[in-house]
Write an enzyme that holds these catalytic residues in place. Structure first.
Site, PDB file in Angstrom:
ATOM      1  N   GLU A 173       0.835  -1.210   0.000  1.00  0.00           N
ATOM      2  CA  GLU A 173       0.000   0.000   0.000  1.00  0.00           C
ATOM      3  C   GLU A 173       0.872   1.263   0.000  1.00  0.00           C
ATOM      4  OE1 GLU A 173      -2.670  -0.428   3.311  1.00  0.00           O
ATOM      5  OE2 GLU A 173      -3.834  -1.999   2.329  1.00  0.00           O
ATOM      6  N   GLU A 333      -5.736  -8.423  -0.753  1.00  0.00           N
ATOM      7  CA  GLU A 333      -6.256  -8.362   0.618  1.00  0.00           C
ATOM      8  C   GLU A 333      -7.728  -8.022   0.570  1.00  0.00           C
ATOM      9  OE1 GLU A 333      -4.337  -5.888   3.497  1.00  0.00           O
ATOM     10  OE2 GLU A 333      -2.320  -6.352   2.772  1.00  0.00           O
TER      11      GLU A 333
END
EC number: 3.2.1.23
Length: 726
Positions: A173, A333
Site C-alpha cells: 500500500e 487483501e
C-alpha cells in the site's frame, strides 16, 4: 537565474521523479482463480505450521502471501539474514501444493535501521515521524534505499528458484507518506524548473503575485509546507505521486533483475478510505504506477453485516481492472472477519468472494489467515481468531475453496465489455479538495454517489483517466468534478461527444486549468460550448429544490446539495430548473446536442435518489438500457465473457431476504449447482445468495480485446497448465 546546484541525494530524487520508463514482462499465473490468505509463521503463538497447512488444504487454499511485514525478522542486524521462517513456509506450502507470493518487506523498517540512520524516518510538515508505526520512512532517503535494496536482493535471490514461488508483491500500500524535508523540497524545485524554465512563466501560471508569494530568484524558493497557493500545493502533490511511481518502478526493476523468468511483479494498491475502501487514492497515481507492474493488485475492504452492499467491491474492482486497460487483477487483501462490526453473516463471505471475481479478480486473498495476539491489529481478525480453531467464517471459506477448485479454471480471466466509463483525475481530485464546498465534501464524495447509482441499476462501468488516448469503445462517459484539467483533456472529451458519444459533466468541471488556475473565460471554460451553457455565479444551496420535482423523487430527495451553479443555456435544452424565489430562473440540469452526440451538464450535487434518476435518463438516451436493468438492487448483476467465449452473468442477492428474480438472459446453467435455468424463468436466491449463470445460447465471437496500454502488444502474463496446481 537557475536553481542552486542540488545535493546528489536530491538530484537522484529528481531524476527518478522525471523518469517515465515502463517495463513490460511476461509472467506466468496458474490457470485458475487463486484462493488464499496472507500467512505469517513469525506471528504464530506456537509452532503450528503443519496444523495450519492441514487446515488450508481442508479449505482448498491455493495461494498464500508471505514476508511483506517482517523485515526485522528476516534481517536481524545490518546484513545478518535469517530465512528460517521463509524456508519453513515455502517447504510446507510446496508439499501441500500451495503457491506463494513473496512480499518485499520494505514498508515496516526494523529497529536497527532507525537507530543507525534516524534520517530514514520521514520528515513531514508537522515534523519527524516517530518509530513504531509502519510506513514511517522516507522512500527517497538513500540509506533507506540502500537497506531496502539489500533485503530485497537477499530475499529474492534466496527464494527465486523455489518451485512454490509464483510472484512478488512490491512493498505494501505504498505512498509518499507526506515526505517534505529539505532534500525533497530541493528536488521539487528542480522538478518545477524543468516545467517552467522561466520564473515569470511559473509566477504567472500559479498566480504567485498574490500575497507577495512571487518568486523572483530560484534561490528564494520557499518550502511549500506552508503554501496557501493551490497551484503550488497541487504541483507538489503531483511530484509526490511521481515519487511513489518511481519507488515502485525501482523495486520492480530490482526484483525482475533477480527473479526467475515467469514470476510476476504486482503491488497491493489501496483506495481512499472512509470507514472502508471508498474512492480514488489521492496520493498515488494508480494508472502511472500500475504501468510499472506485470499485473495490478489491490486491497479492498468494505462495510459488513447489514451495511454490506457490494458497492465498494465493485468500485475497487472496476478501478483496478481499468488501471492496465481492462486487464484482470489480483485481489491481494480483503476481509475475512476483520473488525468486530464486519463479522460476516452466514453467506456473506461467499457472496463477497464471487463479487470480486465478477469484477475480474483472478485471486481472492484474505488478510489474513490467523489473527495476531497483540499490537495494533489485535482486533482485525483473519479467517481464524486468536484460538486458531475452526469457526463459521472458516467453514464458509471451505465451501468457497471447494467450489473454486472445480470452477476456477472456467471463471479465471473474465473479460468485461463495458460501454460506460467514469473519467477520473488525480489533478482534479487535488484541486477540488483544495476548495471543498459546504459540508466538507471531497472529490470522492461526488464520484461515489454517481458510481453507486449506476451500480444499483446494474449498469457496469470502467474508469478512464487523462492518459487514456482512445475513448471510442464507450458510449457514455461520466465526468465528476473535473475541477483541474488541461485544454487538451477537455477537447478530448468534447471530441468524444461530437463523434457521437454521450458525456455527463457535473458541477465544478472545467473551472481551472491543469495548474489549478481559474480560467479567464466564460465558465465552465472549454466545456461551455459543448454543454451549451454558461454561468457567472454560484452559491451554496439552502433548501433549494428542483422546480416541479421533475424526476418524481419526493420532497426530501428533490434537493440540491453542497454547491449550485446558476446556469444560463445558450444552445442547451433545460431539463430542470431550480425552485427558489431568486434562483428559479436558472437552469440546474441541461442537455445539449453536440455534433453527433450529446452533453448533459448537472450544475449542483444531487441527492442519491436524484443522481439515480438523472443517470438513468442519461443511460437510456445513450442506448445502453438492456436486460440487466430489469433487475435492481438488492439484486445485483455483473456480466462478462468467460475464457471459453461464452457470456456469464453473476446474480447476487445483497439482502437478508430470499428473493426470486426472473432470468432476463438466455437459457443457461448455474455453474454452482449445475441446474438449468430457462430464459424468463424464476431464479431463486437465498439470503446473500449467488447464482453464476453461464449463458448457453450466447457465444462471444468479437475480436475485441482489452484496451491498449503501454505494453498491450505483448501479454503481461500467460497461464501455466492447470496441472501446475494441486
Amino acid at each position: 537565474m537557475t536553481p542552486r546546484r542540488l545535493p546528489a541525494f536530491a538530484a537522484a530524487i529528481l531524476a527518478a521523479a522525471l523518469s517515465t520508463s515502463t517495463t513490460c514482462a511476461t509472467a506466468q499465473l496458474p490457470n485458475t482463480i487463486l484462493f488464499g490468505a496472507a500467512y505469517y509463521d513469525e506471528y504464530s503463538p506456537v509452532d503450528r505450521l503443519e496444523q495450519d497447512v492441514a487446515m488450508m488444504q481442508a479449505a482448498n487454499i491455493t495461494v498464500v502471501r508471505i514476508a511483506e511485514s517482517t523485515w526485522g525478522t528476516l534481517e536481524r542486524q545490518e546484513g545478518v539474514f535469517d530465512f528460517t521462517h521463509v524456508d519453513r513456509m515455502l517447504a510446507a506450502m510446496h508439499k501441500a501444493g500451495i503457491k506463494v507470493i513473496v512480499g518485499t518487506p520494505t514498508y515496516a523498517i526494523p529497529t536497527w535501521l532507525a537507530r543507525a540512520h534516524p534520517d530514514v524516518l520521514v520528515e513531514r510538515p508537522n515534523g519527524k515521524a516517530p518509530y513504531g508505526p509502519r510506513q514511517n520512512m522516507d522512500i527517497t532517503n538513500p540509506e533507506y534505499r540502500k537497506a531496502a535494496e539489500r533485503v530485497i536482493v537477499a530475499l529474492v535471490d534466496h527464494v527465486k528458484d523455489h518451485p512454490a514461488v509464483i510472484g512478488y508483491q512490491l512493498d505494501n500500500e505504498t505512498k509518499a507518506y507526506d515526505t517534505s524535508g529539505p532534500n525533497v523540497q530541493a528536488a521539487f524545485q528542480q522538478w518545477l524548473h524543468k516545467r517552467f524554465p522561466d520564473l515569470d512563466q511559473l509566477n504567472h501560471a500559479f498566480g504567485l503575485n498574490y500575497w507577495s508569494n512571487r518568486i523572483n530568484r530560484w534561490e528564494d524558493f520557499p518550502s511549500v509546507n506552508g503554501s496557501i497557493n493551490a497551484s503550488l500545493s497541487s504541483a507538489f502533490a503531483e511530484f509526490q505521486r511521481e515519487l511513489v511511481t518511481d519507488f515502485l518502478g525501482w523495486q520492480a526493476d530490482l526484483v525482475r533483475k533477480h527473479a526467475r523468468q515467469g514470476q510476476f511483479v504486482t503491488q497491493n494498491f489501496d483506495l481512499d478510505w472512509k470507514d472502508a475502501s471508498y474512492g480514488v487514492q489521492p496520493v498515488v497515481d494508480h494508472f502511472a504506477a500500475a504501468a510499472k507492474l506485470d499485473i495490478a493488485g489491490v486491497d479492498i475492504y468494505h462495510p459488513g453485516q447489514d451495511k454490506l452492499t457490494g458497492a465498494e467491491i465493485a468500485f475497487g474492482g472496476d478501478l483496478t481492472r481499468s488501471m492496465k486497460g481492462n486487464r484482470n487483477y489480483l485481489l491481494l487483501e480483503t476481509q475475512a472477519m476483520g473488525f468486530p462490526h464486519w463479522t460476516p453473516y452466514p453467506g456473506q463471505l461467499r457472496l463477497q468472494a464471487y463479487s470480486h471475481i465478477a469484477s475480474g479478480a483472478n485471486t481472492v486473498e484474505y488478510w489474513h489467515w490467523g489473527t495476531t495476539a497483540n499490537a495494533i491489529e489485535t482486533y482485525w481478525r483473519g479467517l481464524l481468531a486468536q484460538d486458531y480453531q475452526s469457526n463459521p467464517t472458516y467453514e464458509e471459506a471451505k465451501q468457497i475453496g471447494a467450489e473454486l477448485r472445480q470452477l476456477g479454471p472456467k471463471l479465471v480471466d473474465l473479460h468485461k465489455q463495458n460501454r460506460v466509463a467514469f473519467y477520473v483525475s488525480n489533478r482534479a481530485l487535488t484541486g477540488y479538495n483544495a476548495f471543498k464546498p459546504a459540508g466538507n465534501a471531497g472529490y470522492n464524495d461526488v464520484l461515489r454517489p454517481l458510481y453507486d447509482a449506476l451500480y444499483r441499476m446494474n449498469v457496469e462501468a470502467d474508469f478512464v483517466h487523462p492518459g487514456t488516448e482512445d475513448l471510442s469503445r464507450y458510449k457514455l462517459i461520466v465526468v465528476p468534478a473535473l475541477y483541474a484539467a488541461s485544454d487538451a483533456e477537455i477537447a478530448k472529451l468534447n471530441a468524444f461527444a461530437k463523434a457521437g458519444g454521450h458525456v455527463l459533466y457535473t458541477f465544478k468541471s472545467g473551472f481551472s486549468d491543469e495548474n489549478v488556475k481559474v480560467r479567464y473565460a466564460t465558465q465552465p471554460g472549454g466545456i461551455s460550448e459543448a454543454a451549451g451553457v454558461r454561468y457567472t455565479q454560484f452559491t451554496n444551496p439552502d433548501h433549494v429544490a428542483l422546480a416541479g420535482d421533475p424526476y418524481k423523487v419526493g420532497k426530501d430527495a428533490n434537493q440540491a446539495r453542497w454547491w449550485m451553479e446558476l446556469l444560463t443555456p445558450t444552445t442547451a435544452q433545460v431539463v430542470a430548473r431550480y425552485q427558489h424565489p431568486v434562483w428559479g430562473k436558472y437552469a440546474a440540469v441541461t442537455r445539449n446536442a453536440y455534433g453527433a452526440g450529446e452533453v448533459t451538464y448537472v450544475g449542483f450535487m444531487p441527492t442519491d435518489a436524484l443522481a439515480g434518476k438523472i443517470l438513468e435518463e442519461t443511460v437510456k438516451r445513450a442506448g445502453l438500457w438492456g436486460p440487466q436493468q430489469t433487475l435492481r438492487y438488492p439484486l445485483v448483476v455483473r456480466s462478462g465473457v468467460l475464457n471459453n467465449g461464452r457470456a456469464v452473468h453473476y446474480l447476487f442477492n445483497y439482502s437478508a431476504e430470499a428473493v426470486t428474480a426472473r432470468n432476463p438472459f438466455g437459457a443457461g446453467v448455474d455453474l454452482l449447482t449445475g441446474r438449468g435455468i430457462a430464459a424468463g424463468a424464476g431464479v431463486g436466491l437465498g439470503p446473500w445468495g449467488v447464482v453464476v449463470l453461464e449463458d448457453g445460447n450466447r457465444a462471444w465471437a468479437s475480436a475485441t480485446r482489452p484496451d491498449a496500454d503501454e505494453c498491450a502488444m505483448r501479454p503481461h502474463y500467460v497461464h501455466n497448465d492447470r496441472s501446475a496446481m494441486r
